[in-house]
Design an enzyme around this catalytic site. Sequence first.
Site, PDB file in Angstrom:
ATOM      1  N   ASN A   9       0.787  -0.644   0.514  1.00 19.25           N
ATOM      2  CA  ASN A   9       0.009   0.614   0.099  1.00 19.25           C
ATOM      3  C   ASN A   9       0.695   1.185  -0.022  1.00 19.25           C
ATOM      4  O   ASN A   9       1.569   1.665   0.982  1.00 19.25           O
ATOM      5  CB  ASN A   9      -0.769  -0.276   1.462  1.00 19.25           C
ATOM      6  CG  ASN A   9      -1.790   1.318   1.373  1.00 19.25           C
ATOM      7  OD1 ASN A   9      -1.832   1.913   0.588  1.00 19.25           O
ATOM      8  ND2 ASN A   9      -2.244   1.340   2.428  1.00 19.25           N
ATOM      9  N   LYS A  11       0.128   4.322  -0.681  1.00 16.74           N
ATOM     10  CA  LYS A  11      -0.595   5.094   0.921  1.00 16.74           C
ATOM     11  C   LYS A  11      -0.513   6.552  -0.624  1.00 16.74           C
ATOM     12  O   LYS A  11      -0.369   6.550  -1.412  1.00 16.74           O
ATOM     13  CB  LYS A  11      -0.054   5.675   1.110  1.00 16.74           C
ATOM     14  CG  LYS A  11      -0.024   4.528   2.669  1.00 16.74           C
ATOM     15  CD  LYS A  11       0.046   4.819   4.109  1.00 16.74           C
ATOM     16  CE  LYS A  11       0.145   3.420   4.358  1.00 16.74           C
ATOM     17  NZ  LYS A  11      -0.039   3.888   6.228  1.00 16.74           N
ATOM     18  N   HIS A  94      -9.701   0.745   4.913  1.00 22.63           N
ATOM     19  CA  HIS A  94      -7.870   1.474   5.893  1.00 22.63           C
ATOM     20  C   HIS A  94      -8.682   2.306   6.355  1.00 22.63           C
ATOM     21  O   HIS A  94      -9.089   3.060   6.813  1.00 22.63           O
ATOM     22  CB  HIS A  94      -7.192   2.148   5.076  1.00 22.63           C
ATOM     23  CG  HIS A  94      -6.185   2.406   5.092  1.00 22.63           C
ATOM     24  ND1 HIS A  94      -5.857   2.788   6.129  1.00 22.63           N
ATOM     25  CD2 HIS A  94      -4.850   1.569   4.868  1.00 22.63           C
ATOM     26  CE1 HIS A  94      -3.856   2.468   6.337  1.00 22.63           C
ATOM     27  NE2 HIS A  94      -3.874   2.033   6.121  1.00 22.63           N
ATOM     28  N   GLU A 166      -5.944  -5.241  10.690  1.00 18.92           N
ATOM     29  CA  GLU A 166      -4.670  -4.080  10.998  1.00 18.92           C
ATOM     30  C   GLU A 166      -4.813  -3.973  12.101  1.00 18.92           C
ATOM     31  O   GLU A 166      -5.796  -2.399  11.802  1.00 18.92           O
ATOM     32  CB  GLU A 166      -4.959  -3.416   9.472  1.00 18.92           C
ATOM     33  CG  GLU A 166      -3.956  -3.833   8.199  1.00 18.92           C
ATOM     34  CD  GLU A 166      -3.683  -2.419   7.452  1.00 18.92           C
ATOM     35  OE1 GLU A 166      -2.470  -3.032   6.811  1.00 18.92           O
ATOM     36  OE2 GLU A 166      -4.368  -1.604   6.825  1.00 18.92           O
ATOM     37  N   GLY A 232       2.309  -1.595   4.388  1.00 13.93           N
ATOM     38  CA  GLY A 232       3.032   0.311   3.630  1.00 13.93           C
ATOM     39  C   GLY A 232       3.961   0.476   3.555  1.00 13.93           C
ATOM     40  O   GLY A 232       4.580   0.508   2.928  1.00 13.93           O
TER      41      GLY A 232
HETATM   42  C1  PEP Z   1      -1.087  -0.152   6.067  1.00 16.97           C
HETATM   43  O1  PEP Z   1      -0.401   1.063   5.741  1.00 16.97           O
HETATM   44  O2  PEP Z   1      -1.653  -1.093   5.676  1.00 16.97           O
HETATM   45  C2  PEP Z   1      -0.045  -0.396   6.568  1.00 16.97           C
HETATM   46  C3  PEP Z   1       0.667  -1.323   7.141  1.00 16.97           C
HETATM   47  O3  PEP Z   1       0.687   0.314   6.858  1.00 16.97           O
HETATM   48  P1  PEP Z   1       2.578  -0.045   7.788  1.00 16.97           P
HETATM   49  O4  PEP Z   1       2.762  -1.293   7.283  1.00 16.97           O
HETATM   50  O5  PEP Z   1       3.655   0.640   7.218  1.00 16.97           O
HETATM   51  O6  PEP Z   1       2.400  -0.355   9.237  1.00 16.97           O
END
Ligand code: PEP
Length: 248
Positions: A9, A11, A94, A166, A232
């Site tokens: 992801n 972002k 999300h 998550e 992420g």
């Molecule tokens: C995400 O944005 O879904 C995520 C898991 O981010 P990170 O891996 O940076 O914690």
Amino acid sequence: MRQSLVMGNWKMNGSRSEGLALANAIVAGLKEGDKGIAVCVPSVYLSDIERAIENTPLALGGQNVADQASGAYTGETSAFMLKECGCEYALVGHSERRTYYGDTDESVAARFCQAQKEGIIPVLCIGETLEERESDTTFAVIDQQLNAVIDMAGIDALANSVIAYEPVWAIGTGKTASDEQAQEVHKYIRKQIAAKSQTVADKIQILYGGSVKPDNAKAIFAMADIDGGLIGGASLDAASFLAIYQAI
Ligand code: PEP
């Protein structure tokens, strides 16, 4: 045996040229026949990335999808548009959407349905905040977020979806849930689905997301109910993302 899935992801990070370089570097690290790897990229770059990864094992996803099919919804991207740009997946719900942009359980469920209408696999993100974990309401939060989708879409619709657990407190914080903490919630999610359909529970991929890095991925992915990861920060670096993919 469920097919594993590692999904990046990106972002709202990077430029067009950086995104293309990243996609090309990921593809360069894959071999023919590799499966179960995808990136969710900023919507304005979808077409560029689509062209760059055509005929490669890397699949494409959107980071969100509209809760309506079309019309006067300024700023939204429909499931049809995502499909036209080559998306196989779309994230829905999300935690950053829920926290900063007011996505509710109902709108997330509607986004999930819109994605499926266009043949896009929705990746339903669910998870508790730190406050909710500390007040022992993790399972109640999971139930509420999951049931909103089951109520609107029906249990069988989950067979063509992915869930990403998550914990909000682990996203982008460098704090990961322990392998056991993550497995406990994944097992709970699968059990709740199994209570309605064992077939769907056996089939659905449940990913873990929250500060997954090359050095912790293997242990997390080894847990029985964890079928891969939503990544992420570490997905912005091709070597890290590939190392996480190879850990599965
Ligand atoms: C995400 O944005 O879904 C995520 C898991 O981010 P990170 O891996 O940076 O914690």
